[in-house]
Design a protein around this motif. Structure first.
Motif, short mmCIF file in Angstrom:
data_model
loop_
_atom_site.label_atom_id
_atom_site.label_comp_id
_atom_site.label_asym_id
_atom_site.label_seq_id
_atom_site.Cartn_x
_atom_site.Cartn_y
_atom_site.Cartn_z
N TYR A 1 9.54 -1.84 11.00
CA TYR A 1 8.88 -3.14 10.88
C TYR A 1 8.78 -3.79 12.25
CZ TYR A 1 13.75 -4.82 10.75
OH TYR A 1 15.07 -5.06 11.04
N THR B 1 0.85 -1.18 0.00
CA THR B 1 0.00 0.00 0.00
C THR B 1 0.89 1.24 0.00
OG1 THR B 1 -1.71 -1.16 1.28
CG2 THR B 1 -1.82 1.23 1.24
N GLU C 1 4.20 0.88 2.24
CA GLU C 1 3.99 -0.30 3.09
C GLU C 1 4.17 -1.55 2.25
OE1 GLU C 1 0.46 -2.81 5.14
OE2 GLU C 1 0.25 -0.61 5.30
N ALA D 1 6.90 -0.49 6.89
CA ALA D 1 6.65 0.77 6.19
C ALA D 1 7.96 1.51 5.97
CB ALA D 1 5.67 1.64 6.96
N TYR D 2 8.20 1.91 4.73
CA TYR D 2 9.36 2.73 4.38
C TYR D 2 8.84 4.14 4.16
CZ TYR D 2 13.95 3.75 2.33
OH TYR D 2 15.22 4.25 2.09
N ILE D 3 9.19 5.04 5.07
CA ILE D 3 8.65 6.40 5.06
C ILE D 3 9.70 7.32 4.44
CG2 ILE D 3 7.74 8.27 6.49
CD1 ILE D 3 7.26 5.86 8.61
N ILE E 1 4.53 7.07 2.13
CA ILE E 1 4.64 5.86 2.95
C ILE E 1 4.47 4.65 2.04
CG2 ILE E 1 3.73 4.54 4.89
CD1 ILE E 1 2.67 7.14 6.08
N ASN F 1 3.53 -6.55 7.50
CA ASN F 1 4.20 -5.60 6.62
C ASN F 1 5.06 -4.62 7.40
OD1 ASN F 1 3.09 -6.70 4.34
ND2 ASN F 1 1.93 -4.90 3.73
N MET G 1 -0.66 -0.39 9.80
CA MET G 1 -0.34 -1.28 8.69
C MET G 1 -1.63 -1.89 8.15
SD MET G 1 2.95 -1.07 8.46
CE MET G 1 4.31 -0.52 9.53
N TYR H 1 -0.34 5.96 11.53
CA TYR H 1 -0.47 5.06 10.39
C TYR H 1 -0.53 3.62 10.88
CZ TYR H 1 0.26 2.68 5.97
OH TYR H 1 0.10 1.85 4.88
#
Length: 235
Positions: free
Chosen positions: A213, A165, A232, A188-190, A230, A186, A181, A179
């Motif tokens: 993570y 996402t 995900e 998240a790379y922000i 973001i 999963n 998940m 936020y």
């Protein structure tokens, strides 16, 4: 919660005149054994493409490729017969699957184009190649996260062959973004496009990134007016 911090000034960089590229992960001439991928996220290239220049026809297979134009425009052509212009505020997705050839050019003669090219490992291999693009200009609202890409086929987002996402938003100073998940397990790379934020004790400035993570949620505090993306992805 586990964290991986990627400062903007530690990204790979390549300047070939018409293309100035920053690499968050190993790509082309840039290799760092500590930056191969973040879960299913394999490539995040922050590109400046010169006016009237671009990437000639080249092949891909078994990769989910997402292009987000931040400023300017890109002209896309592919072996499936798709031809179109992607403008700022629009997003393109391409499932390379069994194989596709495409080209991307900056059609503008008066300005450079700023874009993100993102690659994800696919959920299913060797699917039929597909292409789609969508404008989010009307959907993006100040102080709101807007979902751009999801694993669900619906009218609001672009579909992708992965349990991933992507969300984007612009926020004023002093805002809190909680936020959750969307898919269990999963990360998240922000990626901070503009501004300054604090996440789990870490301060991010323009083009810094933080991967998180082993958590079901993450809280982001804006230190300045900020714009963020973001990503995900499955870990």
């Amino acid at each position: 919660m586990e964290k991986i911090f990627h400062p903007a000034n530690q990204r790979g960089y390549n300047d070939i005149g018409w293309l100035k590229a920053n690499f968050s992960f190993s790509f082309g001439p840039y290799y760092d054994p500590e930056k191969i991928h973040f879960g299913a996220l394999r490539v995040l290239n922050d590109d400046i493409i010169g006016r009237g220049r671009g990437f000639g026809a080249h092949p891909h297979d078994n990769m989910e490729i997402i292009t987000i134009v931040l400023d300017g425009a890109l002209e896309h052509k592919d072996s499936m017969g798709n031809v179109g212009i992607i403008k700022a505020g629009e997003v393109q997705v391409m499932s390379a699957g069994t194989g596709i050839t495409h080209s991307e050019y900056n059609p503008l003669r008066d300005k450079d184009t700023s874009s993100l090219q993102i690659w994800l490992f696919p959920k299913e291999q060797n699917i039929k190649p597909r292409y789609d693009q969508k404008s989010f200009i009307d959907a993006l609202k100040l102080n709101e996260l807007t979902m751009l890409i999801s694993p669900d086929q619906n009218e609001a987002t672009l579909w992708i062959n992965q349990d991933a996402t992507f969300s984007m938003g612009e926020f004023e100073t002093g805002k809190t973004i909680n936020y959750d998940m969307k898919t269990a397990g999963n990360g998240a790379y922000i990626f901070l496009l503009e501004g300054s934020v604090e996440i789990a004790g870490a301060i991010l400035n323009k083009r810094d990134a933080l991967g998180v993570y082993d958590t079901s949620s993450v809280t982001i505090e804006t230190v300045a007016h900020s714009r963020l993306l973001i990503l995900e992805v499955p870990m």
